[in-house]
Design an enzyme around this catalytic site. Sequence first.
Site, short mmCIF file in Angstrom:
data_model
loop_
_atom_site.label_atom_id
_atom_site.label_comp_id
_atom_site.label_asym_id
_atom_site.label_seq_id
_atom_site.Cartn_x
_atom_site.Cartn_y
_atom_site.Cartn_z
N GLY A 221 0.78 -1.24 0.00
CA GLY A 221 0.00 0.00 0.00
C GLY A 221 0.81 1.28 0.00
O GLY A 221 0.23 2.37 -0.09
N GLU A 262 4.83 -5.95 2.07
CA GLU A 262 4.74 -6.49 0.70
C GLU A 262 4.25 -5.44 -0.30
O GLU A 262 3.18 -5.57 -0.87
CB GLU A 262 3.84 -7.74 0.66
CG GLU A 262 2.49 -7.53 1.31
CD GLU A 262 1.62 -8.77 1.35
OE1 GLU A 262 2.15 -9.89 1.34
OE2 GLU A 262 0.38 -8.60 1.41
N PRO A 263 5.06 -4.40 -0.52
CA PRO A 263 4.65 -3.38 -1.49
C PRO A 263 4.82 -3.83 -2.93
O PRO A 263 5.66 -4.69 -3.23
CB PRO A 263 5.61 -2.22 -1.19
CG PRO A 263 6.84 -2.89 -0.67
CD PRO A 263 6.38 -4.13 0.06
N GLY A 264 4.03 -3.26 -3.81
CA GLY A 264 4.18 -3.50 -5.25
C GLY A 264 4.45 -2.18 -5.94
O GLY A 264 5.54 -1.90 -6.43
N ARG A 265 3.42 -1.31 -5.90
CA ARG A 265 3.47 -0.02 -6.60
C ARG A 265 4.75 0.76 -6.31
O ARG A 265 5.39 1.28 -7.21
CB ARG A 265 2.26 0.80 -6.15
CG ARG A 265 2.14 2.17 -6.80
CD ARG A 265 1.06 3.01 -6.09
NE ARG A 265 -0.13 2.26 -5.82
CZ ARG A 265 -1.15 2.13 -6.67
NH1 ARG A 265 -1.11 2.72 -7.84
NH2 ARG A 265 -2.21 1.41 -6.33
N TYR A 305 -9.92 4.11 -12.49
CA TYR A 305 -9.87 4.80 -11.19
C TYR A 305 -9.79 6.32 -11.33
O TYR A 305 -9.49 7.00 -10.33
CB TYR A 305 -8.63 4.37 -10.40
CG TYR A 305 -8.34 2.90 -10.36
CD1 TYR A 305 -9.20 2.01 -9.72
CD2 TYR A 305 -7.17 2.38 -10.92
CE1 TYR A 305 -8.91 0.67 -9.65
CE2 TYR A 305 -6.86 1.04 -10.86
CZ TYR A 305 -7.73 0.18 -10.23
OH TYR A 305 -7.42 -1.14 -10.16
N CYS A 332 -12.37 1.88 -28.78
CA CYS A 332 -13.65 2.40 -29.25
C CYS A 332 -14.63 2.64 -28.10
O CYS A 332 -15.67 2.00 -28.01
CB CYS A 332 -14.22 1.40 -30.27
SG CYS A 332 -15.50 2.14 -31.26
N GLU A 333 -14.24 3.52 -27.20
CA GLU A 333 -15.11 3.96 -26.10
C GLU A 333 -14.75 5.40 -25.78
O GLU A 333 -13.55 5.73 -25.72
CB GLU A 333 -14.87 3.11 -24.83
CG GLU A 333 -15.41 1.72 -24.95
CD GLU A 333 -15.59 1.02 -23.59
OE1 GLU A 333 -15.82 1.71 -22.57
OE2 GLU A 333 -15.52 -0.21 -23.59
N TYR A 361 0.89 -1.86 -12.31
CA TYR A 361 -0.51 -2.01 -12.72
C TYR A 361 -0.75 -1.43 -14.11
O TYR A 361 -1.82 -0.90 -14.40
CB TYR A 361 -1.45 -1.39 -11.68
CG TYR A 361 -1.20 -1.94 -10.28
CD1 TYR A 361 -1.53 -3.26 -9.98
CD2 TYR A 361 -0.61 -1.18 -9.27
CE1 TYR A 361 -1.28 -3.79 -8.71
CE2 TYR A 361 -0.35 -1.70 -8.01
CZ TYR A 361 -0.69 -3.00 -7.74
OH TYR A 361 -0.44 -3.53 -6.50
N1 LLP Z 1 -0.68 -7.18 -0.76
C1 LLP Z 1 -1.94 -7.49 -1.11
C2 LLP Z 1 -2.63 -8.58 -0.40
C3 LLP Z 1 -2.59 -6.77 -2.12
O1 LLP Z 1 -3.84 -7.08 -2.45
C4 LLP Z 1 -1.90 -5.73 -2.79
C5 LLP Z 1 -2.53 -4.99 -3.87
C6 LLP Z 1 -0.56 -5.47 -2.41
C7 LLP Z 1 0.00 -6.20 -1.37
C8 LLP Z 1 0.26 -4.42 -3.08
O2 LLP Z 1 -0.27 -3.16 -2.95
P1 LLP Z 1 0.61 -1.89 -3.44
O3 LLP Z 1 1.84 -1.86 -2.57
O4 LLP Z 1 0.97 -2.11 -4.85
O5 LLP Z 1 -0.26 -0.73 -3.23
N2 LLP Z 1 -4.79 -1.93 -9.75
C9 LLP Z 1 -4.77 -0.95 -8.69
C10 LLP Z 1 -4.07 -1.47 -7.45
C11 LLP Z 1 -4.68 -2.74 -6.91
C12 LLP Z 1 -3.91 -3.33 -5.77
C13 LLP Z 1 -4.41 -4.67 -5.40
N3 LLP Z 1 -3.71 -5.24 -4.29
C14 LLP Z 1 -4.12 0.33 -9.21
O6 LLP Z 1 -3.71 0.36 -10.36
O7 LLP Z 1 -4.02 1.30 -8.49
#
Ligand code: LLP
Length: 418
Positions: A221, A262-265, A305, A332-333, A361
């Site tokens: 997050g 566990e970050p992704g973004r 979003y 086409c939207e 993402y």
């Molecule tokens: N852990 C879990 C269990 C999650 O569901 C997620 C994201 C993360 C970690 C990683 O979250 P982050 O650090 O990336 O914020 N498609 C959306 C984001 C959906 C995230 C879903 N879960 C977007 O483009 O903003």
Amino acid sequence: MNLPLSKEELKNAVDQFGTPLYVYDESSLNERCNRLRQLFSGLPVSWLYAMKANDNPHLLEIISRNGFGLDTVSYEEVLLGLGFTDDPTDIFYTENNMTDDEMNRAIESGVVLNIGSYSRLEAFCRHPDAESCCIRVNPAIGDGHHAKVVTGNAESKFGIRKDLIGKCFELAESHGVRIEGLHVHIGSGIKDPSNMYEAIKMMLELANGYEALEYINFGGGLPVSYTPGEKEFDLAEFEKITRPALESFLEKRGGNFRFYFEPGRWIIAPAGVLLTRVNTVKDQGSKSFLGTDTGFHHLLRPALYDAYHHITNISKSEDQGSRKYDIAGNICESGDLIGVDRNMPESEIGDLLAILDSGAYGMTMASHYNRRTLPAEILKEESGEFRKIRERISPEEQVRKHLKECNYPDFITSIIEP
Ligand code: LLP
């Protein structure tokens, strides 16, 4: 404004690989991984990468080389993730409405199952090979950049209600299963970090009641700033606020307790950019449109979003200008707008636009809507060389793949070579 590569480098990339093109920068990626790994020094903190943000195997390789385990959310991600570690317990599988078949396969693979409902825990406990698992708590604290990505609120589909946690431990014990960890993830792109701190405190208090626990996973997050001038998420402050709570928990607890994030973004968003070429310029009503060769099938975030991605015309030397444009995709939207009312220099057909902070993402949410092909992907390596990490497939190959998956005869060859 934060371009991971110079305008010249990006233009060179397009000369070699065409558009639409995702470009990732290995040194930004390494640098971001390092910055996270340096936090909480001296504390038993491990980092997982949420691979849903971007699961290109070349990028997974770089991130796991930086000492990250993986957060996965489907058996498909588990399978892919297993290629990047020798130890399956470096992989968390945070299930969400998992099937029995997925559960059986996951247990066999040896990854850590993070269970998000009481009914799934029941099924897990009945499995003859089930030994231990983590459970996901619904903390009734949610946050996120958009309502669709808030996960920790009481009404969300995720996690197990706090008042059921005691029952979960009783259930597990009665089957000889160990609940070894607790997990929480309040949402993605957290807007108010105090919600995250509150959830962390809540989880530490909850864990105090269960002596057999070995870890808490605080989820992902961590936000990034997409808008120019927006304040960056303050990592030092994040550490400053959370460290004392973690330390005092450990003092009381002792032993081998561990924390996970566990970050992704945060890791990958700013390390990636989507390049597209303007092919149409038109004035319509009060609007001026720049039409491009990409759209929400390549970057869904603005359409889904209302997410802001900064867009810059890299064919022009100035970043700002007197013109206001809507940057339109080729789907086409009418909702396929990547940016609305953007101040840009006077732009023309053939110009290249860079859509920033698209590393997370972007590609993982891309689709073949309108039967279109996906962008190619390249990596600028530490050496400065570009390496292609996803082929661009031709329209013919794309339609052929579709026919094959639909079990329909391939008529493409006879059309293009009559
Ligand atoms: N852990 C879990 C269990 C999650 O569901 C997620 C994201 C993360 C970690 C990683 O979250 P982050 O650090 O990336 O914020 N498609 C959306 C984001 C959906 C995230 C879903 N879960 C977007 O483009 O903003």
